[in-house]
Write a protein that holds these residues in place. Structure first.
Motif, PDB file in Angstrom:
ATOM      1  N   VAL A  60      57.760  12.698   8.792  1.00  0.00           N
ATOM      2  CA  VAL A  60      57.273  14.503   8.313  1.00  0.00           C
ATOM      3  C   VAL A  60      58.267  15.465   8.624  1.00  0.00           C
ATOM      4  O   VAL A  60      58.510  16.370   7.961  1.00  0.00           O
ATOM      5  CB  VAL A  60      56.236  14.590   9.799  1.00  0.00           C
ATOM      6  CG1 VAL A  60      55.769  16.240   9.319  1.00  0.00           C
ATOM      7  CG2 VAL A  60      54.821  13.935   8.718  1.00  0.00           C
ATOM      8  N   SER A 116      55.347   6.606   2.056  1.00  0.00           N
ATOM      9  CA  SER A 116      54.712   6.155   3.163  1.00  0.00           C
ATOM     10  C   SER A 116      53.407   5.727   2.789  1.00  0.00           C
ATOM     11  O   SER A 116      52.121   6.467   2.173  1.00  0.00           O
ATOM     12  CB  SER A 116      54.773   7.563   4.517  1.00  0.00           C
ATOM     13  OG  SER A 116      54.279   7.488   4.938  1.00  0.00           O
ATOM     14  N   SER A 159      47.671  14.122   3.363  1.00  0.00           N
ATOM     15  CA  SER A 159      47.927  13.583   5.064  1.00  0.00           C
ATOM     16  C   SER A 159      49.385  14.897   4.760  1.00  0.00           C
ATOM     17  O   SER A 159      50.075  15.585   3.542  1.00  0.00           O
ATOM     18  CB  SER A 159      49.288  12.358   4.631  1.00  0.00           C
ATOM     19  OG  SER A 159      50.039  11.849   3.881  1.00  0.00           O
ATOM     20  N   PRO A 160      49.875  15.046   5.963  1.00  0.00           N
ATOM     21  CA  PRO A 160      51.082  16.002   6.215  1.00  0.00           C
ATOM     22  C   PRO A 160      52.386  16.290   5.131  1.00  0.00           C
ATOM     23  O   PRO A 160      52.573  17.015   4.904  1.00  0.00           O
ATOM     24  CB  PRO A 160      51.088  15.646   7.806  1.00  0.00           C
ATOM     25  CG  PRO A 160      50.425  14.969   8.540  1.00  0.00           C
ATOM     26  CD  PRO A 160      49.527  13.628   7.223  1.00  0.00           C
ATOM     27  N   SER A 164      51.829   9.879   8.401  1.00  0.00           N
ATOM     28  CA  SER A 164      52.209  10.940   8.591  1.00  0.00           C
ATOM     29  C   SER A 164      53.356  10.309  10.324  1.00  0.00           C
ATOM     30  O   SER A 164      53.415  10.651  11.353  1.00  0.00           O
ATOM     31  CB  SER A 164      50.798  10.612   9.813  1.00  0.00           C
ATOM     32  OG  SER A 164      50.332   9.825  10.452  1.00  0.00           O
ATOM     33  N   THR A 165      53.818   9.648   9.610  1.00  0.00           N
ATOM     34  CA  THR A 165      55.392   8.905  10.616  1.00  0.00           C
ATOM     35  C   THR A 165      55.911  10.356  11.370  1.00  0.00           C
ATOM     36  O   THR A 165      56.301  10.622  10.432  1.00  0.00           O
ATOM     37  CB  THR A 165      56.449   7.652   9.524  1.00  0.00           C
ATOM     38  OG1 THR A 165      55.205   6.834   9.105  1.00  0.00           O
ATOM     39  CG2 THR A 165      57.017   6.995  10.473  1.00  0.00           C
ATOM     40  N   GLN A 166      55.626  10.071  12.401  1.00  0.00           N
ATOM     41  CA  GLN A 166      56.227  11.173  12.927  1.00  0.00           C
ATOM     42  C   GLN A 166      58.349  11.329  12.628  1.00  0.00           C
ATOM     43  O   GLN A 166      58.401  12.916  12.576  1.00  0.00           O
ATOM     44  CB  GLN A 166      56.550  11.304  13.963  1.00  0.00           C
ATOM     45  CG  GLN A 166      57.207  10.394  14.772  1.00  0.00           C
ATOM     46  CD  GLN A 166      57.536  10.334  16.807  1.00  0.00           C
ATOM     47  OE1 GLN A 166      56.018  10.155  17.553  1.00  0.00           O
ATOM     48  NE2 GLN A 166      58.018  10.752  17.599  1.00  0.00           N
ATOM     49  N   ARG A 224      52.707   3.624  18.549  1.00  0.00           N
ATOM     50  CA  ARG A 224      51.367   4.958  18.409  1.00  0.00           C
ATOM     51  C   ARG A 224      50.831   4.205  19.687  1.00  0.00           C
ATOM     52  O   ARG A 224      49.587   4.736  19.801  1.00  0.00           O
ATOM     53  CB  ARG A 224      50.714   4.165  16.778  1.00  0.00           C
ATOM     54  CG  ARG A 224      51.504   5.143  15.980  1.00  0.00           C
ATOM     55  CD  ARG A 224      51.213   5.248  14.462  1.00  0.00           C
ATOM     56  NE  ARG A 224      52.025   5.343  13.604  1.00  0.00           N
ATOM     57  CZ  ARG A 224      51.645   6.192  12.663  1.00  0.00           C
ATOM     58  NH1 ARG A 224      50.566   6.771  12.295  1.00  0.00           N
ATOM     59  NH2 ARG A 224      52.687   6.421  12.050  1.00  0.00           N
ATOM     60  N   THR A 238      50.799   5.841   5.575  1.00  0.00           N
ATOM     61  CA  THR A 238      49.968   6.640   6.704  1.00  0.00           C
ATOM     62  C   THR A 238      50.089   8.200   5.892  1.00  0.00           C
ATOM     63  O   THR A 238      48.875   9.523   6.126  1.00  0.00           O
ATOM     64  CB  THR A 238      50.218   6.839   7.923  1.00  0.00           C
ATOM     65  OG1 THR A 238      51.506   7.333   8.487  1.00  0.00           O
ATOM     66  CG2 THR A 238      49.872   5.526   9.261  1.00  0.00           C
TER      67      THR A 238
END
Lengths: 331, 331
Positions: free
Chosen positions: B100, B91, B122-123, B95-97, B327, B93
């Protein structure tokens, strides 16, 4: 209603359901011999049906099952296909060149090959270990195989109950879909028969059929440009080319991936004024319990698409049987 | 040459290749713990890269390896994913929903998660068992993982020899592709920057990238309509909508599925006057042995596509970073 013969449809679907005892005899034997994995081998429309079978199984099953494109298998092979593999194929003509080559190669591995053939006496029939010969209803045949495999693996406890409902009510329920959808289909065809591009969005056990509908029906049979896109993937690219006038159709079924299609259906009205949502929830399906509706969503859509096709074919005066290039030119 | 910095590219690719010792340390440990199967989990562009990794492995490997779409995993699960599964994600970012959520669900199975993250903090990094943090070069990272797994399984005997060539010559060979392709790319962009629809055809280890190029580049970043189609599938529908003026680009690589793309390339001139064939054989790749060229075909195409993008972006005065909806609106 154009191109609709209720009696013929009922008899075709019920005849397919009657194959189940024959299918189960084969599958029970294969199960007893300890197969290791399940390969759905196809190309074009049968590749799409294979995707549906795998999606159908994924909801319940821990069995190893996968799709294999026939032409790709011919050149690359697949080392997961061994003498302990069950390969399922389906073919209308029994002579599609890539399928014949692929099944020849597969046979050398010693894999067990179960073939559904519309024409019993065809090149493919000689290569298969088991042949079930009956026209059409490919998806139903595949699902009956998948369901029996899952039942035997202890993954489909209410198998008997489900098929009791199927045997009793499925064919009539699906025929009623055709009747109810007919006027919608006529309007849809009138609106979209000249689209320069049409986007079809689907998910779960309808994704394979969505892929197939765009490619094997709109492109191949209507000569209309179309693109299919998985509902989950729609937000990762395709959405950016959708605008007010772009024709987009979303199939919203009742399987476990319903929410993915719903998400597209809810989003679209913000950016598009030319969308269509086809939702299986709008159809009664009398005699099919709530918990089984998702399993048969693809048949609902298939029936609706058939209705659309009948009208597009007529409006465009473009017989669906003709091909511009396929089997006209060598490749 | 627009948007081209040779030193930066060389350093980016060589830096990625230097991750190999870190990757191998992780993979060797996972191998020692007896994993059962390999899942490439992604969505959009990373789903496409995952397809490439699986196609790359299929040429050599009997290991069980499969692609899993992240959003589909969230709603349907996948019972083949267990505590003995190695899951690989990537990934930018972090953080792509969908990613995650999917990785959260995957973590509950006890699967081992290896994450390649451009942004270390990142998450997604908190959910992974192993994190390798380095920007870009996703395909190279995936292939290094796949190659090590195959090497440890005894399926890649000349692994050391291959990576010696990669370490010494890969980056420069790819940079030379960019230089050689630049004038072609400029002409291609001038001709196709306003296409109402563009068809991209690919096979084998380039299929995922073909899917991604059509969707994540033309649709998402250029807002140009495009459709990708597997070379094997082209003859089962899409060919019927191709006519004299339809823009079609075929990627002909040197992997085991070359013949499938070649078949399209040979067929097209009969029915289409607006096609482009991009063939990796036209590029030297100095220092890369003949038997390895197929393995790196996707990087050749990637470099050529990057050149095309640089000119389409400029001609259309459409910065590739902007999004119309993604986004910007909720979904």
């Amino acid at each position: 209603m154009r191109k609709f013969n209720e009696e013929k449809e009922l008899s075709s679907m019920n005849g397919a359901l009657h194959l189940r005892s024959q299918i189960n005899e084969i599958i029970d034997k294969i199960h007893a011999n300890n197969y290791q994995n399940i390969c759905w081998l196809g190309i074009g429309g049968t590749y799409a049906s294979a995707m549906q079978a795998v999606a159908h199984m994924k909801e319940k099953s821990a069995l190893e099952t996968f799709v294999q494109n026939a032409a790709e298998y011919v050149v690359t092979g697949n080392k997961r296909i061994t003498k302990q593999t069950l390969i399922i194929i389906s073919s209308v003509t029994g002579s599609t060149q890539e399928m014949v080559e692929a099944v020849k190669r597969a046979a050398t591995t010693g894999a067990t090959i179960l073939a559904f053939l519309d024409i019993a006496d065809s090149p493919l029939s000689k290569l298969a270990n088991y042949v079930v010969s009956y026209p059409e209803n490919e998806q139903l045949k595949f699902f009956m195989v998948a369901d029996r495999l899952m039942y035997l693996a202890g993954e489909f406890a209410d198998y008997d109950n489900f098929y009791q409902e199927m045997d009793q009510n499925f064919a009539q329920a699906i025929v009623e879909v055709a009747k109810k959808a007919d006027s919608f289909a006529k309007e849809f065809a009138a609106k979209h028969h000249e689209d320069s591009m049409h986007y079809f969005v689907g998910a779960g056990n309808q994704w394979g059929a969505t892929y197939s509908y765009a490619m094997c029906y709109w492109e191949e049979q209507h000569w209309l440009r179309s693109k299919s896109i998985e509902a989950a993937e729609f937000f990762h690219g395709t959405l950016e080319v959708i605008d007010r006038d772009t024709p987009v159709t979303v199939y919203v079924g009742e399987d476990m991936q319903r929410s993915l299609s719903e998400r597209v259906a809810k989003f679209l009205p913000q950016i598009c004024g030319n969308y269509t949502i086809i939702d299986t929830k709008d159809y009664d399906l009398l005699g099919i319990s709530l918990q089984y509706r998702g399993l048969i969503s693809p048949f609902v859509f298939h029936e609706i698409n058939n209705r659309i096709d009948a009208y597009v074919e007529h409006i465009n005066r473009h017989p669906m049987d003709i091909r511009r290039y396929y089997r006209q030119l060598k490749y």
